[in-house]
Motif scaffolding. Structure first.
Motif, mmCIF file in Angstrom:
data_model
loop_
_atom_site.group_PDB
_atom_site.id
_atom_site.type_symbol
_atom_site.label_atom_id
_atom_site.label_comp_id
_atom_site.label_asym_id
_atom_site.label_seq_id
_atom_site.Cartn_x
_atom_site.Cartn_y
_atom_site.Cartn_z
ATOM 1 N N PHE A 1 0.719 -1.223 0.108
ATOM 2 C CA PHE A 1 -0.049 0.099 0.032
ATOM 3 C C PHE A 1 0.917 1.339 0.121
ATOM 4 C CE2 PHE A 1 -2.458 -3.432 1.601
ATOM 5 C CZ PHE A 1 -3.481 -3.442 0.919
ATOM 6 N N MET A 2 1.428 1.602 -1.229
ATOM 7 C CA MET A 2 2.362 2.513 -1.189
ATOM 8 C C MET A 2 1.685 3.971 -0.950
ATOM 9 S SD MET A 2 4.239 3.025 -4.584
ATOM 10 C CE MET A 2 5.708 1.948 -4.925
ATOM 11 N N MET A 3 2.521 4.961 -0.155
ATOM 12 C CA MET A 3 1.920 6.034 0.033
ATOM 13 C C MET A 3 2.851 7.024 -0.606
ATOM 14 S SD MET A 3 0.689 5.948 4.111
ATOM 15 C CE MET A 3 0.343 7.880 4.167
ATOM 16 N N ILE A 4 2.620 8.364 -0.767
ATOM 17 C CA ILE A 4 3.338 9.237 -1.440
ATOM 18 C C ILE A 4 4.775 9.231 -1.377
ATOM 19 C CG2 ILE A 4 3.568 11.787 -2.070
ATOM 20 C CD1 ILE A 4 0.818 12.136 -0.904
ATOM 21 N N ALA A 5 5.394 9.011 -0.032
ATOM 22 C CA ALA A 5 6.805 8.965 0.187
ATOM 23 C C ALA A 5 7.638 7.674 -0.532
ATOM 24 C CB ALA A 5 7.104 9.005 1.494
ATOM 25 N N ASN A 6 6.657 6.596 -0.389
ATOM 26 C CA ASN A 6 7.206 5.581 -1.008
ATOM 27 C C ASN A 6 7.470 5.444 -2.640
ATOM 28 O OD1 ASN A 6 4.934 4.523 1.246
ATOM 29 N ND2 ASN A 6 7.108 3.835 1.468
ATOM 30 N N LEU A 7 6.272 6.053 -3.236
ATOM 31 C CA LEU A 7 6.248 6.326 -4.863
ATOM 32 C C LEU A 7 7.570 7.290 -4.857
ATOM 33 C CD1 LEU A 7 4.704 6.102 -7.376
ATOM 34 C CD2 LEU A 7 3.502 8.141 -6.563
ATOM 35 N N ILE A 8 7.498 8.252 -4.183
ATOM 36 C CA ILE A 8 8.875 9.267 -4.621
ATOM 37 C C ILE A 8 9.951 8.356 -4.358
ATOM 38 C CG2 ILE A 8 9.915 11.155 -3.821
ATOM 39 C CD1 ILE A 8 7.253 12.409 -2.927
ATOM 40 N N GLY A 9 10.116 7.755 -3.316
ATOM 41 C CA GLY A 9 11.337 6.921 -3.178
ATOM 42 C C GLY A 9 11.668 5.905 -4.368
ATOM 43 N N SER A 10 10.422 5.362 -4.775
ATOM 44 C CA SER A 10 10.757 4.651 -5.726
ATOM 45 C C SER A 10 11.346 5.067 -7.163
ATOM 46 C CB SER A 10 9.520 3.695 -5.892
ATOM 47 O OG SER A 10 8.468 4.250 -6.395
ATOM 48 N N GLN A 11 10.760 6.385 -7.251
ATOM 49 C CA GLN A 11 11.100 7.085 -8.865
ATOM 50 C C GLN A 11 12.565 7.270 -8.663
ATOM 51 O OE1 GLN A 11 8.993 7.219 -11.081
ATOM 52 N NE2 GLN A 11 7.479 6.138 -9.824
ATOM 53 N N PHE A 12 13.331 7.738 -7.401
ATOM 54 C CA PHE A 12 14.610 8.025 -7.447
ATOM 55 C C PHE A 12 15.276 6.701 -7.269
ATOM 56 C CE2 PHE A 12 13.049 12.057 -6.105
ATOM 57 C CZ PHE A 12 13.972 13.152 -6.690
ATOM 58 N N GLY A 13 14.712 5.759 -6.696
ATOM 59 C CA GLY A 13 15.258 4.335 -6.899
ATOM 60 C C GLY A 13 15.214 3.530 -8.243
ATOM 61 N N ALA A 14 14.341 2.495 -7.827
ATOM 62 C CA ALA A 14 14.146 1.499 -8.751
ATOM 63 C C ALA A 14 13.599 2.031 -10.071
ATOM 64 C CB ALA A 14 13.192 0.475 -8.090
ATOM 65 N N ALA A 15 12.704 2.924 -10.206
ATOM 66 C CA ALA A 15 12.226 3.534 -11.276
ATOM 67 C C ALA A 15 13.019 4.319 -12.234
ATOM 68 C CB ALA A 15 10.898 4.230 -11.023
ATOM 69 N N ARG A 16 14.071 4.781 -11.573
ATOM 70 C CA ARG A 16 15.070 5.796 -12.107
ATOM 71 C C ARG A 16 14.572 6.876 -12.915
ATOM 72 N NH1 ARG A 16 19.991 2.957 -12.368
ATOM 73 N NH2 ARG A 16 19.905 0.739 -11.642
ATOM 74 N N ASN A 17 13.579 7.375 -12.332
ATOM 75 C CA ASN A 17 12.730 8.698 -12.870
ATOM 76 C C ASN A 17 12.828 9.962 -11.881
ATOM 77 O OD1 ASN A 17 11.233 10.478 -14.437
ATOM 78 N ND2 ASN A 17 9.652 9.038 -14.593
ATOM 79 N N TRP A 18 14.057 10.519 -11.831
ATOM 80 C CA TRP A 18 14.220 11.547 -10.972
ATOM 81 C C TRP A 18 13.286 12.527 -11.237
ATOM 82 C CZ3 TRP A 18 20.241 12.877 -9.312
ATOM 83 C CH2 TRP A 18 20.512 11.348 -8.881
ATOM 84 N N PRO A 19 13.161 13.249 -12.506
ATOM 85 C CA PRO A 19 12.151 14.391 -12.605
ATOM 86 C C PRO A 19 10.736 14.045 -11.930
ATOM 87 C CG PRO A 19 13.226 13.995 -14.598
ATOM 88 C CD PRO A 19 13.619 12.699 -13.653
ATOM 89 N N LEU A 20 10.406 12.574 -12.037
ATOM 90 C CA LEU A 20 8.950 12.588 -11.564
ATOM 91 C C LEU A 20 8.920 12.589 -10.233
ATOM 92 C CD1 LEU A 20 6.081 11.742 -12.120
ATOM 93 C CD2 LEU A 20 6.613 9.238 -12.274
#
Lengths: 296, 364
Positions: free
Chosen positions: A246-265
């Motif tokens: 149950f992802m919350m905003i912070a987890n989503l942001i974390g994943s963008q900088f991490g696994a998803a490799r989408n820093w701008p997002l």
């Protein structure tokens, strides 16, 4: 002379101003910049290549034909985060107000001790506390085991890794932030105002709803903000007690900088959150600006 | 002024227990009448506020009973008593407007909005703050807040209005104004006012009757004039106005009257009816302005004589300190102006004149 003193006094705050100015404003501006760049293929960004993709992809995605179609995935995560935070705030308020009210009615010496008790959870690392909750909530854990031992067949509690577990954990973590401001406003409350309400014919219920609650409103609002906003940014608790499901905003942001490799997002999501928080703060200050000061 | 509204019967109140036990009220009995301005006067800690809070229902009596129009109030919580209070700190609701403050009590009674608003207008007019209905209390001065507190407490038309030192936070000029105002409000509304104060001047100026309290007891109840002119206790004579105290012995003054013989041999005639049973040493009190001075060599043998030790000129009057010898002292206040006869200087030998009705034999 006055100017001289004033300019000398400035040096008292200068270190803090420089520190905060540098370490808050600079990274913030940097992230604002990052959010408006094109993503790098392997993480990072292509410096100097501007793109609004991050903000566009918050709501839209490109289908196979390269058309923009609405994608509600992120909105759902935002909505869930707001919902969970709101639920947590309500829980904290329901638990916190009676607690604060009880403490405020105790003799002075006891109050200090009780307030001290409220702050005890702060002493333990947040990770440790969340792992402790995992042990409490998991199937076959302390609560589940105790219930089964008492003859209540739970067949597994099935609470851990649900939004409820996240909300329970968040409520626990942020409860002191609710209790303390409410206590502060109740403690300031002139007991004679309550007596005056009784005197004028208000029973306990109406003294509460017509006098105590309105006068504690600033404390309730402050407590709610202090619980709601950190909840929105909660990272550890949803990760551990929500099991990452149950992802919350912070987890989503974390994943963008991490696994998803989408820093701008990741950066863009952060600014969308910041904007929403600022808007709610403005609503709050507008609402309570006009509230009269307590009588001297 | 005949029906009893509030009746306290042997009311006692203690706080704490064991070694910390404090007796705030010690078996106090008093009747307060319809349409009366009744004042409880005494120094702090005398129990006056405790008695007020017992009547208001904020405290429970440890013993005894309080009756409202003959019915026991003991277990009735404050919100069920037709009694309202003006608090020392005013205790206006800071989150409500002046008008909402005034209609609060009416709303609790279930009065309709329209009626309550009308009543609020009436009350604002009564306290002469018609234009202030929409303000919040923090926008008002102390005196205005005071008036609103009064309007709020009077709005539900209580049988009794309790006032807990309501003027103590105001400056002198405003206090004087509010004294007149309070008296006017009481007369206009016809509601029984029970007023608590430690200010004797305030008590004398406004009250129909005063109860002087000390250490949880009522020492004397009476009209202001009675309290001032015929105090029964040394404390009363001392607390209200200035007084001289002389110690002597009760003797037969001849012609059926009694008299007091002082240590120096001089005899003071009494007009007060003192029981024949009473004998031995007594203290008498005489107000300084009820004493007169004549030149020492005009004195007869029975008269009290002394030496002027200090003369203080106050404009309207002059105060003389008279040394009576044996460490005894008297203060004599004489009015100046036309017809004033005496003019003495320090060191003059003088004799003191007093009419028998100025002298009060005290109970203790």
């Amino acid at each position: 002379m006055g100017n001289l003193i004033r300019s000398k006094r400035f040096w008292l705050v200068a270190p803090a101003v420089v520190y905060i100015g540098f370490f808050m404003a600079v990274p913030l501006l940097q992230m604002a910049y990052v959010s408006m760049l094109e993503r790098g293929d392997y993480g990072g960004v292509n410096w100097g290549v501007f793109s609004m993709d991050a903000y566009i992809s918050f709501i839209f995605e490109r289908d196979l034909m390269d058309n923009l179609v609405v994608n509600t995935d992120y909105l759902e995560i935002f909505a869930r985060s707001f919902g969970l935070s709101a639920m947590t705030t309500v829980f904290a308020l329901l638990l916190g107000f009676p607690t604060a009210f009880y403490i405020s009615t105790q003799p002075q010496s006891r109050r200090n001790f009780l307030i001290f008790l409220v702050t005890i959870p702060f002493w333990t690392n947040i990770l440790v506390r969340n792992y402790a909750w995992m042990l409490l909530l998991r199937n076959g854990g302390l609560i589940d085991g105790a219930l089964n031992w008492m003859g209540i067949e739970t067949g597994g509690l099935d609470v851990l890794y649900t939004p409820y577990a996240v909300s329970i954990g968040l409520t626990y973590t942020y409860l002191p932030f609710m209790v303390l401001p409410i206590y502060a406003s109740l403690e300031k409350l002139d007991h004679r105002l309550v007596e005056a309400a009784f005197d004028l014919g208000a029973d306990k219920r109406r003294a509460m709803s017509r006098v105590i609650l309105p006068l504690a409103a600033p404390g309730i609002a402050a407590g709610s903000i202090l619980v709601f906003i950190p909840c929105l940014g909660a990272y550890v608790t949803p990760e551990l007690l929500g099991g990452g499901k149950f992802m919350m905003i912070a987890n989503l942001i974390g994943s963008q900088f991490g696994a998803a490799r989408n820093w701008p997002l990741g950066a863009g999501l952060g600014f969308v959150l910041l904007a929403l928080v600022l808007i709610s703060m403005m609503v709050y200050s507008f609402k309570f600006k006009s509230l009269p000061e307590e009588s001297r | 002024m005949s029906d009893v509204v509030i009746s306290a019967r042997s009311v006692g109140k203690t706080f704490g227990s064991g070694a910390d036990k404090v007796t705030a009220l010690d078996s106090v009995s008093v009747d307060i009448f319809q349409n009366e301005f009744f004042t409880m006067l005494g120094p702090s800690g005398c129990g006056k506020t405790t008695l007020l809070r017992l009547i208001g229902g904020f405290e429970q009596a440890t013993s005894g009973q309080i009756l409202l129009e003959g019915k026991a109030l003991n277990d009735l919580p404050p919100f069920k008593r037709p009694i309202n209070t003006v608090f020392q700190s005013y205790a206006l609701f800071p989150h409500l407007t002046v008008k909402q403050n005034i209609t609060f009590g009416l709303e609790m009674q279930g009065t309709s909005r329209k009626q309550a608003d009308g009543r609020a207008e009436e009350m604002l007019e009564l306290v002469r703050l018609e234009e202030y209905g929409d303000r919040v209390p923090s926008q008002l001065s102390g005196g205005q807040q005071q008036r609103i507190a009064l309007a709020r407490a009077l709005a539900p038309a209580p049988k009794v209005l309790l006032l807990d030192e309501p003027l103590s936070a105001l400056d002198l000029k405003l206090r004087k104004e509010m004294q007149v105002e309070l008296k006017r409000l009481q007369t206009e509304t016809g509601i029984t006012f029970v007023f608590v104060t430690h200010d004797q001047e305030e008590a004398l100026a406004m009250s129909d009757r005063i109860a002087v309290m000390k250490s949880g007891e009522i020492l004397q109840i009476g009209a202001p004039r009675e309290i001032y002119e015929a105090p029964t206790h040394r404390f009363v004579a001392d607390f209200i106005g200035d007084s001289n105290f002389l110690v002597g012995e009760l003797v037969d003054g001849g012609a059926g009257e009694r008299a007091v013989k002082l240590a120096g041999g001089s005899v003071i005639a009494l007009s007060q009816d003192v029981s024949d049973q009473r004998k031995g040493p007594v203290t008498v009190s005489v107000r300084p302005e009820r004493l007169g001075l004549i030149a020492g060599n005009d004195a007869n043998a029975d008269q009290l004589t002394g030496t002027v030790s200090t003369v203080i000129y106050f404009g309207t009057d002059t105060t003389y300190q008279i040394d009576l010898g044996n460490d005894a002292r008297l203060t004599v206040r004489m009015q100046n102006g036309a017809g004033a006869k005496a003019d003495f200087a320090e060191g003059d030998r003088v004799a003191i004149t007093m009419s028998p009705d100025a002298v009060r034999v005290l109970a203790d």
